[in-house]
Design a protein around this motif. Sequence first.
Motif, mmCIF file in Angstrom:
data_model
loop_
_atom_site.group_PDB
_atom_site.id
_atom_site.type_symbol
_atom_site.label_atom_id
_atom_site.label_comp_id
_atom_site.label_asym_id
_atom_site.label_seq_id
_atom_site.Cartn_x
_atom_site.Cartn_y
_atom_site.Cartn_z
ATOM 1 N N PHE A 160 -5.265 -2.379 -0.970
ATOM 2 C CA PHE A 160 -4.209 -2.991 -0.159
ATOM 3 C C PHE A 160 -4.246 -2.525 1.296
ATOM 4 O O PHE A 160 -3.834 -3.273 2.183
ATOM 5 N N ILE A 161 -4.754 -1.314 1.559
ATOM 6 C CA ILE A 161 -4.882 -0.897 2.962
ATOM 7 C C ILE A 161 -6.012 -1.664 3.627
ATOM 8 O O ILE A 161 -5.970 -1.943 4.832
ATOM 9 N N VAL A 192 -4.086 1.516 -3.720
ATOM 10 C CA VAL A 192 -3.827 1.978 -2.351
ATOM 11 C C VAL A 192 -4.981 1.580 -1.439
ATOM 12 O O VAL A 192 -4.778 1.031 -0.347
ATOM 13 N N CYS A 216 0.834 -1.209 0.000
ATOM 14 C CA CYS A 216 0.000 0.000 0.000
ATOM 15 C C CYS A 216 0.868 1.259 0.000
ATOM 16 O O CYS A 216 0.611 2.205 -0.741
#
Length: 459
Positions: free
Chosen positions: A266-267, A263, A237
Amino acid sequence: MDSEVQVRKMEVDYSGTVEKLIPECIDQAKVDVNGAIEKLLAMEKQTRLACDVFSTEKVLVTVVRILYDAQQFDNLFEQIVALSKKRSQLRQAVTKMIQEGCKFVDELADETIKFKLIDTLRSVCEGKIYVENERARLTKILADHKEANGQLEEAVKLMIELQVETYNTMDRREKVNFILEQMRFCLDNNDYIRTQIISKKISTRYFEDESTHDLKLRFYRLMIRLDNHEGSYLDICKHFHAIYETPVVKSNESDKFMALKSVVLFICLAEYGNEQSDFMHRISTDKNLKEEPMKMYLSLLKLFLTTELISWSALEANYTSELRTGSKSNPPPDVFTGEDGEKAWKCLKERVVEHNIRVMTKYYTRVKLERMSVLLDLPSEEVESCISRLVFKEMIYARIDGLTNIVSFKEPRDAAKVLDDWSVSINGLMNLMSHTSHLIDKEFMIHKYANAKGTTSAR
Protein backbone atom coordinates in the motif's frame (compact mmCIF):
# COMPACT_ATOMS: atom_id res chain seq x y z
CA MET A 1 -40.39 17.61 40.89
CA ASP A 2 -38.87 14.21 40.13
CA SER A 3 -35.37 15.47 40.83
CA GLU A 4 -36.49 16.86 44.17
CA VAL A 5 -37.84 13.46 45.20
CA GLN A 6 -34.52 11.80 44.52
CA VAL A 7 -32.73 13.85 47.17
CA ARG A 8 -35.39 13.47 49.86
CA LYS A 9 -34.48 11.45 52.92
CA MET A 10 -36.29 8.24 53.72
CA GLU A 11 -39.27 9.06 55.94
CA VAL A 12 -40.23 5.51 56.96
CA ASP A 13 -38.19 2.30 56.83
CA TYR A 14 -40.37 -0.51 55.47
CA SER A 15 -37.55 -3.02 55.04
CA GLY A 16 -38.81 -5.30 57.82
CA THR A 17 -42.37 -5.34 56.46
CA VAL A 18 -41.16 -5.94 52.90
CA GLU A 19 -38.89 -8.79 53.94
CA LYS A 20 -41.91 -10.58 55.41
CA LEU A 21 -44.34 -9.66 52.62
CA ILE A 22 -42.25 -10.78 49.63
CA PRO A 23 -41.98 -14.51 50.57
CA GLU A 24 -45.71 -14.54 51.37
CA CYS A 25 -46.58 -13.01 47.97
CA ILE A 26 -44.30 -15.42 46.14
CA ASP A 27 -46.06 -18.37 47.79
CA GLN A 28 -49.49 -16.84 47.13
CA ALA A 29 -48.59 -16.27 43.46
CA LYS A 30 -48.42 -20.03 42.95
CA VAL A 31 -52.23 -20.15 43.32
CA ASP A 32 -53.34 -16.52 42.97
CA VAL A 33 -51.07 -14.27 40.92
CA ASN A 34 -53.41 -11.27 40.81
CA GLY A 35 -53.91 -11.28 44.60
CA ALA A 36 -50.16 -11.36 45.20
CA ILE A 37 -49.60 -8.51 42.73
CA GLU A 38 -52.27 -6.37 44.40
CA LYS A 39 -50.58 -6.74 47.79
CA LEU A 40 -47.19 -5.85 46.33
CA LEU A 41 -48.59 -2.80 44.50
CA ALA A 42 -50.19 -1.55 47.72
CA MET A 43 -46.84 -1.97 49.47
CA GLU A 44 -45.04 -0.28 46.56
CA LYS A 45 -47.15 2.86 47.01
CA GLN A 46 -46.20 3.10 50.68
CA THR A 47 -42.49 2.55 50.13
CA ARG A 48 -42.43 4.97 47.17
CA LEU A 49 -44.12 7.81 49.03
CA ALA A 50 -41.87 7.22 52.05
CA CYS A 51 -38.79 7.32 49.77
CA ASP A 52 -37.66 3.90 50.99
CA VAL A 53 -35.43 3.17 47.99
CA PHE A 54 -34.25 -0.35 48.84
CA SER A 55 -37.72 -1.58 49.77
CA THR A 56 -39.21 -0.09 46.59
CA GLU A 57 -36.53 -1.78 44.51
CA LYS A 58 -37.32 -5.17 46.03
CA VAL A 59 -41.07 -4.76 45.53
CA LEU A 60 -40.76 -3.75 41.86
CA VAL A 61 -38.35 -6.57 41.10
CA THR A 62 -40.66 -9.07 42.82
CA VAL A 63 -43.70 -7.84 40.86
CA VAL A 64 -42.05 -8.30 37.45
CA ARG A 65 -40.46 -11.61 38.48
CA ILE A 66 -43.81 -13.07 39.62
CA LEU A 67 -45.53 -12.03 36.37
CA TYR A 68 -42.65 -13.41 34.29
CA ASP A 69 -42.66 -16.76 36.12
CA ALA A 70 -46.46 -16.92 35.72
CA GLN A 71 -46.03 -16.30 31.95
CA GLN A 72 -48.48 -13.36 32.13
CA PHE A 73 -46.54 -11.34 29.60
CA ASP A 74 -49.24 -8.84 28.65
CA ASN A 75 -49.71 -8.01 32.32
CA LEU A 76 -45.93 -7.84 32.71
CA PHE A 77 -45.59 -5.27 29.92
CA GLU A 78 -48.42 -3.16 31.39
CA GLN A 79 -46.95 -3.21 34.90
CA ILE A 80 -43.46 -2.22 33.69
CA VAL A 81 -44.91 0.84 31.94
CA ALA A 82 -47.31 1.70 34.81
CA LEU A 83 -44.73 1.35 37.59
CA SER A 84 -42.22 3.53 35.75
CA LYS A 85 -44.83 6.31 35.39
CA LYS A 86 -45.99 6.38 39.02
CA ARG A 87 -45.89 9.81 40.64
CA SER A 88 -42.62 10.45 42.51
CA GLN A 89 -41.27 7.11 41.36
CA LEU A 90 -37.69 6.52 42.52
CA ARG A 91 -35.02 6.33 39.85
CA GLN A 92 -33.05 3.59 41.58
CA ALA A 93 -36.17 1.43 41.77
CA VAL A 94 -36.93 1.90 38.05
CA THR A 95 -33.33 1.06 37.22
CA LYS A 96 -33.50 -2.20 39.17
CA MET A 97 -36.79 -3.11 37.50
CA ILE A 98 -35.35 -2.44 34.02
CA GLN A 99 -32.23 -4.47 34.83
CA GLU A 100 -34.44 -7.36 35.93
CA GLY A 101 -36.38 -7.04 32.68
CA CYS A 102 -33.09 -7.25 30.74
CA LYS A 103 -32.42 -10.61 32.41
CA PHE A 104 -35.78 -11.84 31.06
CA VAL A 105 -34.65 -10.84 27.56
CA ASP A 106 -31.66 -13.17 27.86
CA GLU A 107 -33.83 -16.00 29.20
CA LEU A 108 -36.72 -15.83 26.72
CA ALA A 109 -36.72 -18.29 23.82
CA ASP A 110 -39.93 -17.10 22.15
CA GLU A 111 -38.75 -14.32 19.81
CA THR A 112 -42.16 -12.67 19.50
CA ILE A 113 -42.48 -12.16 23.26
CA LYS A 114 -38.79 -11.35 23.57
CA PHE A 115 -38.94 -8.45 21.14
CA LYS A 116 -42.21 -7.17 22.58
CA LEU A 117 -40.44 -7.02 25.93
CA ILE A 118 -37.50 -5.23 24.34
CA ASP A 119 -39.83 -2.64 22.77
CA THR A 120 -41.55 -2.13 26.13
CA LEU A 121 -38.27 -1.69 28.01
CA ARG A 122 -36.86 0.65 25.35
CA SER A 123 -39.97 2.85 25.47
CA VAL A 124 -39.71 3.05 29.27
CA CYS A 125 -35.99 3.88 29.08
CA GLU A 126 -36.38 6.58 26.43
CA GLY A 127 -35.38 9.99 27.75
CA LYS A 128 -34.16 8.61 31.10
CA ILE A 129 -30.42 9.16 31.53
CA TYR A 130 -30.20 6.78 34.49
CA VAL A 131 -31.15 3.78 32.31
CA GLU A 132 -29.38 4.86 29.09
CA ASN A 133 -26.91 1.96 29.31
CA GLU A 134 -29.73 -0.60 29.46
CA ARG A 135 -31.49 1.06 26.52
CA ALA A 136 -28.29 0.96 24.46
CA ARG A 137 -27.81 -2.77 25.13
CA LEU A 138 -31.43 -3.54 24.25
CA THR A 139 -31.13 -1.49 21.06
CA LYS A 140 -28.06 -3.48 20.06
CA ILE A 141 -29.98 -6.76 20.46
CA LEU A 142 -32.85 -5.37 18.38
CA ALA A 143 -30.48 -4.06 15.69
CA ASP A 144 -28.71 -7.43 15.43
CA HIS A 145 -32.10 -9.12 15.02
CA LYS A 146 -33.13 -6.74 12.22
CA GLU A 147 -29.77 -7.18 10.50
CA ALA A 148 -30.15 -10.97 10.62
CA ASN A 149 -33.59 -10.60 8.99
CA GLY A 150 -32.25 -8.43 6.18
CA GLN A 151 -33.60 -5.14 7.56
CA LEU A 152 -30.21 -3.44 7.47
CA GLU A 153 -31.43 0.14 7.02
CA GLU A 154 -33.70 -0.12 10.05
CA ALA A 155 -30.85 -1.66 12.06
CA VAL A 156 -28.57 1.24 11.09
CA LYS A 157 -31.19 3.81 12.14
CA LEU A 158 -31.50 2.13 15.53
CA MET A 159 -27.74 2.06 16.09
CA ILE A 160 -26.86 5.58 15.00
CA GLU A 161 -29.46 7.12 17.32
CA LEU A 162 -27.33 5.98 20.26
CA GLN A 163 -24.95 8.77 21.26
CA VAL A 164 -22.95 6.46 23.51
CA GLU A 165 -19.93 8.78 23.56
CA THR A 166 -21.97 11.03 25.90
CA TYR A 167 -22.80 8.21 28.36
CA ASN A 168 -20.82 8.95 31.51
CA THR A 169 -21.83 5.78 33.36
CA MET A 170 -20.99 3.33 30.59
CA ASP A 171 -17.68 1.46 30.81
CA ARG A 172 -15.21 2.86 28.28
CA ARG A 173 -14.54 -0.52 26.70
CA GLU A 174 -18.25 -1.13 26.17
CA LYS A 175 -18.61 2.39 24.79
CA VAL A 176 -15.85 1.83 22.21
CA ASN A 177 -17.38 -1.53 21.31
CA PHE A 178 -20.72 0.20 20.60
CA ILE A 179 -19.03 2.82 18.39
CA LEU A 180 -17.22 0.07 16.47
CA GLU A 181 -20.55 -1.67 15.91
CA GLN A 182 -22.03 1.60 14.66
CA MET A 183 -19.15 1.87 12.19
CA ARG A 184 -19.69 -1.72 11.02
CA PHE A 185 -23.42 -1.21 10.50
CA CYS A 186 -22.80 1.97 8.49
CA LEU A 187 -20.13 0.29 6.35
CA ASP A 188 -22.42 -2.66 5.64
CA ASN A 189 -25.04 -0.12 4.57
CA ASN A 190 -22.47 1.70 2.35
CA ASP A 191 -22.85 4.87 4.42
CA TYR A 192 -19.19 5.91 4.23
CA ILE A 193 -19.64 9.56 5.21
CA ARG A 194 -21.37 8.66 8.47
CA THR A 195 -18.72 6.01 9.13
CA GLN A 196 -16.02 8.66 8.80
CA ILE A 197 -17.86 10.93 11.25
CA ILE A 198 -18.40 8.12 13.79
CA SER A 199 -14.74 7.03 13.59
CA LYS A 200 -13.67 10.46 14.91
CA LYS A 201 -15.37 9.63 18.23
CA ILE A 202 -12.62 7.12 19.07
CA SER A 203 -9.21 8.37 20.21
CA THR A 204 -6.42 6.02 19.09
CA ARG A 205 -4.61 6.75 22.37
CA TYR A 206 -7.17 4.49 24.03
CA PHE A 207 -5.58 1.53 22.21
CA GLU A 208 -2.21 1.99 23.92
CA ASP A 209 -3.34 -0.31 26.73
CA GLU A 210 -2.64 -3.95 25.86
CA SER A 211 -6.07 -5.03 27.16
CA THR A 212 -7.71 -3.04 24.35
CA HIS A 213 -5.75 -4.54 21.45
CA ASP A 214 -8.66 -6.71 20.29
CA LEU A 215 -10.71 -3.52 19.86
CA LYS A 216 -7.72 -1.85 18.20
CA LEU A 217 -7.55 -4.53 15.52
CA ARG A 218 -11.30 -4.27 14.89
CA PHE A 219 -11.06 -0.48 14.60
CA TYR A 220 -8.21 -0.49 12.08
CA ARG A 221 -9.82 -3.24 9.97
CA LEU A 222 -12.97 -1.13 9.75
CA MET A 223 -10.88 1.92 8.84
CA ILE A 224 -9.17 -0.11 6.12
CA ARG A 225 -12.59 -0.94 4.65
CA LEU A 226 -13.52 2.74 4.76
CA ASP A 227 -10.31 4.07 3.21
CA ASN A 228 -10.25 1.30 0.61
CA HIS A 229 -13.55 2.66 -0.70
CA GLU A 230 -12.06 6.17 -0.73
CA GLY A 231 -8.85 4.94 -2.41
CA SER A 232 -6.70 6.47 0.35
CA TYR A 233 -3.77 4.08 0.04
CA LEU A 234 -1.46 6.03 2.36
CA ASP A 235 -4.05 5.91 5.14
CA ILE A 236 -4.58 2.19 4.52
CA CYS A 237 -0.82 1.71 4.81
CA LYS A 238 -0.84 3.52 8.17
CA HIS A 239 -3.70 1.33 9.41
CA PHE A 240 -1.88 -1.85 8.43
CA HIS A 241 1.27 -0.53 10.09
CA ALA A 242 -0.69 0.06 13.32
CA ILE A 243 -1.93 -3.54 13.09
CA TYR A 244 1.61 -4.75 12.40
CA GLU A 245 2.95 -2.90 15.46
CA THR A 246 0.39 -4.60 17.75
CA PRO A 247 2.15 -7.16 20.02
CA VAL A 248 -0.50 -9.85 19.51
CA VAL A 249 0.08 -9.64 15.73
CA LYS A 250 3.88 -9.54 16.00
CA SER A 251 3.83 -12.66 18.16
CA ASN A 252 2.11 -14.59 15.35
CA GLU A 253 4.48 -15.29 12.45
CA SER A 254 1.88 -15.50 9.66
CA ASP A 255 -0.13 -12.48 10.86
CA LYS A 256 3.03 -10.42 11.24
CA PHE A 257 4.28 -11.05 7.71
CA MET A 258 0.82 -10.65 6.19
CA ALA A 259 0.44 -7.22 7.82
CA LEU A 260 3.96 -6.16 6.78
CA LYS A 261 3.34 -7.26 3.19
CA SER A 262 0.21 -5.12 3.11
CA VAL A 263 2.19 -2.16 4.49
CA VAL A 264 4.76 -2.47 1.69
CA LEU A 265 2.20 -2.87 -1.09
CA PHE A 266 0.00 0.00 0.00
CA ILE A 267 2.93 2.40 0.46
CA CYS A 268 3.94 1.56 -3.11
CA LEU A 269 0.37 2.27 -4.26
CA ALA A 270 0.16 5.53 -2.30
CA GLU A 271 0.48 8.80 -4.18
CA TYR A 272 3.95 10.37 -3.99
CA GLY A 273 4.47 13.12 -1.44
CA ASN A 274 6.68 14.14 1.45
CA GLU A 275 4.77 12.03 3.96
CA GLN A 276 4.66 9.02 1.62
CA SER A 277 8.38 9.28 0.86
CA ASP A 278 9.30 9.59 4.55
CA PHE A 279 7.08 6.64 5.47
CA MET A 280 8.58 4.51 2.69
CA HIS A 281 12.14 5.19 3.87
CA ARG A 282 11.23 4.36 7.48
CA ILE A 283 9.55 1.09 6.48
CA SER A 284 12.60 0.06 4.44
CA THR A 285 14.69 -0.07 7.64
CA ASP A 286 12.47 -2.69 9.29
CA LYS A 287 14.60 -5.75 10.08
CA ASN A 288 11.71 -8.13 9.38
CA LEU A 289 11.92 -7.20 5.68
CA LYS A 290 15.13 -9.22 5.52
CA GLU A 291 13.31 -12.42 6.48
CA GLU A 292 12.75 -15.01 3.72
CA PRO A 293 8.98 -14.38 3.16
CA MET A 294 9.65 -10.64 2.72
CA LYS A 295 12.62 -10.59 0.33
CA MET A 296 10.54 -10.06 -2.81
CA TYR A 297 8.62 -7.25 -1.09
CA LEU A 298 11.86 -5.59 0.02
CA SER A 299 13.19 -5.69 -3.54
CA LEU A 300 9.93 -4.12 -4.78
CA LEU A 301 10.29 -1.38 -2.18
CA LYS A 302 13.88 -0.70 -3.23
CA LEU A 303 12.78 -0.18 -6.84
CA PHE A 304 10.79 2.87 -5.72
CA LEU A 305 13.54 4.08 -3.38
CA THR A 306 16.23 4.02 -6.06
CA THR A 307 16.58 6.97 -8.43
CA GLU A 308 16.53 4.75 -11.51
CA LEU A 309 13.93 3.91 -14.14
CA ILE A 310 11.68 0.93 -13.40
CA SER A 311 10.86 -1.34 -16.32
CA TRP A 312 7.16 -2.18 -16.04
CA SER A 313 7.49 -5.28 -18.23
CA ALA A 314 10.33 -6.59 -16.02
CA LEU A 315 8.39 -5.79 -12.85
CA GLU A 316 5.31 -7.53 -14.23
CA ALA A 317 7.32 -10.62 -15.15
CA ASN A 318 9.15 -10.82 -11.80
CA TYR A 319 6.37 -9.95 -9.36
CA THR A 320 3.03 -11.01 -10.88
CA SER A 321 3.24 -14.57 -9.56
CA GLU A 322 4.37 -13.45 -6.09
CA LEU A 323 1.78 -10.69 -5.67
CA ARG A 324 -1.19 -12.48 -7.22
CA THR A 325 -0.81 -16.15 -6.21
CA GLY A 326 2.21 -16.62 -3.93
CA SER A 327 2.52 -20.10 -2.46
CA LYS A 328 0.88 -22.19 0.26
CA SER A 329 3.66 -21.40 2.70
CA ASN A 330 3.88 -17.75 1.68
CA PRO A 331 0.46 -16.44 0.50
CA PRO A 332 0.11 -12.80 -0.61
CA PRO A 333 -2.34 -10.31 0.93
CA ASP A 334 -5.52 -9.77 -1.07
CA VAL A 335 -4.40 -6.39 -2.43
CA PHE A 336 -4.11 -7.67 -6.01
CA THR A 337 -6.31 -10.76 -5.65
CA GLY A 338 -9.56 -9.38 -4.20
CA GLU A 339 -12.46 -7.60 -5.87
CA ASP A 340 -10.36 -4.46 -6.41
CA GLY A 341 -7.28 -6.42 -7.53
CA GLU A 342 -7.29 -5.16 -11.12
CA LYS A 343 -7.83 -1.58 -9.96
CA ALA A 344 -4.83 -1.87 -7.60
CA TRP A 345 -2.67 -3.41 -10.34
CA LYS A 346 -3.53 -0.55 -12.69
CA CYS A 347 -2.69 1.91 -9.91
CA LEU A 348 0.71 0.22 -9.40
CA LYS A 349 1.49 0.75 -13.09
CA GLU A 350 0.59 4.44 -12.72
CA ARG A 351 2.92 4.76 -9.74
CA VAL A 352 5.75 3.16 -11.76
CA VAL A 353 5.18 5.65 -14.60
CA GLU A 354 5.07 8.58 -12.15
CA HIS A 355 8.29 7.37 -10.50
CA ASN A 356 10.01 7.14 -13.88
CA ILE A 357 8.93 10.66 -14.86
CA ARG A 358 10.25 12.04 -11.56
CA VAL A 359 13.56 10.26 -12.21
CA MET A 360 13.75 11.85 -15.68
CA THR A 361 13.34 15.32 -14.18
CA LYS A 362 16.55 14.70 -12.21
CA TYR A 363 18.60 13.67 -15.28
CA TYR A 364 17.12 15.80 -18.06
CA THR A 365 16.42 19.50 -18.49
CA ARG A 366 14.98 19.03 -22.00
CA VAL A 367 13.94 15.81 -23.71
CA LYS A 368 11.95 14.76 -26.75
CA LEU A 369 8.47 13.41 -26.10
CA GLU A 370 9.25 10.46 -28.37
CA ARG A 371 12.30 9.60 -26.26
CA MET A 372 10.21 9.65 -23.10
CA SER A 373 7.67 7.44 -24.82
CA VAL A 374 10.40 4.87 -25.54
CA LEU A 375 11.79 4.99 -22.00
CA LEU A 376 8.36 4.70 -20.41
CA ASP A 377 7.13 2.13 -22.93
CA LEU A 378 3.93 4.14 -23.41
CA PRO A 379 2.26 5.94 -26.34
CA SER A 380 3.08 9.64 -26.61
CA GLU A 381 -0.52 10.59 -25.80
CA GLU A 382 -0.38 8.70 -22.48
CA VAL A 383 3.00 10.19 -21.61
CA GLU A 384 1.65 13.68 -22.24
CA SER A 385 -1.40 12.90 -20.10
CA CYS A 386 0.80 11.62 -17.23
CA ILE A 387 3.02 14.70 -17.38
CA SER A 388 -0.03 16.97 -17.30
CA ARG A 389 -1.42 15.10 -14.29
CA LEU A 390 1.86 15.39 -12.34
CA VAL A 391 2.17 19.09 -13.19
CA PHE A 392 -1.40 19.69 -12.04
CA LYS A 393 -0.63 17.96 -8.72
CA GLU A 394 2.56 20.07 -8.44
CA MET A 395 4.76 16.97 -8.19
CA ILE A 396 7.02 18.19 -11.03
CA TYR A 397 7.57 21.25 -13.20
CA ALA A 398 7.31 20.65 -16.96
CA ARG A 399 6.40 22.50 -20.14
CA ILE A 400 5.69 20.82 -23.48
CA ASP A 401 6.45 22.62 -26.74
CA GLY A 402 3.61 21.51 -29.01
CA LEU A 403 5.52 22.38 -32.22
CA THR A 404 8.78 20.57 -31.48
CA ASN A 405 7.39 18.01 -28.96
CA ILE A 406 10.20 18.90 -26.57
CA VAL A 407 9.52 18.59 -22.85
CA SER A 408 11.37 21.08 -20.65
CA PHE A 409 11.86 20.32 -16.95
CA LYS A 410 13.93 23.41 -16.22
CA GLU A 411 11.95 25.77 -14.06
CA PRO A 412 12.41 29.44 -15.06
CA ARG A 413 13.92 31.55 -12.36
CA ASP A 414 11.74 34.26 -10.87
CA ALA A 415 13.12 37.78 -11.26
CA ALA A 416 12.78 38.47 -7.54
CA LYS A 417 14.66 35.26 -6.75
CA VAL A 418 17.42 36.17 -9.22
CA LEU A 419 17.84 39.56 -7.53
CA ASP A 420 17.87 37.93 -4.10
CA ASP A 421 20.58 35.49 -5.22
CA TRP A 422 22.60 38.34 -6.75
CA SER A 423 22.29 40.34 -3.53
CA VAL A 424 23.46 37.37 -1.46
CA SER A 425 26.40 36.80 -3.84
CA ILE A 426 27.44 40.47 -3.73
CA ASN A 427 27.27 40.50 0.08
CA GLY A 428 29.39 37.38 0.18
CA LEU A 429 31.95 38.90 -2.20
CA MET A 430 32.17 42.13 -0.19
CA ASN A 431 32.63 40.21 3.04
CA LEU A 432 35.40 38.18 1.42
CA MET A 433 37.14 41.34 0.17
CA SER A 434 36.82 42.96 3.59
CA HIS A 435 38.32 39.90 5.25
CA THR A 436 41.16 39.80 2.69
CA SER A 437 41.92 43.50 3.24
CA HIS A 438 42.02 42.90 6.99
CA LEU A 439 44.52 40.05 6.58
CA ILE A 440 46.77 42.21 4.32
CA ASP A 441 46.76 45.05 6.88
CA LYS A 442 47.58 42.54 9.58
CA GLU A 443 50.60 41.24 7.63
CA PHE A 444 51.88 44.81 7.06
CA MET A 445 51.66 45.55 10.77
CA ILE A 446 53.47 42.34 11.71
CA HIS A 447 56.36 43.02 9.28
CA LYS A 448 56.58 46.67 10.31
CA TYR A 449 56.83 45.67 13.97
CA ALA A 450 59.47 43.04 13.17
CA ASN A 451 61.62 45.55 11.21
CA ALA A 452 61.33 48.16 13.95
CA LYS A 453 62.43 45.63 16.58
CA GLY A 454 65.45 44.54 14.46
CA THR A 455 66.69 48.12 14.05
CA THR A 456 66.52 48.76 17.82
CA SER A 457 68.53 45.59 18.54
CA ALA A 458 71.27 46.62 16.09
CA ARG A 459 71.77 49.91 17.87
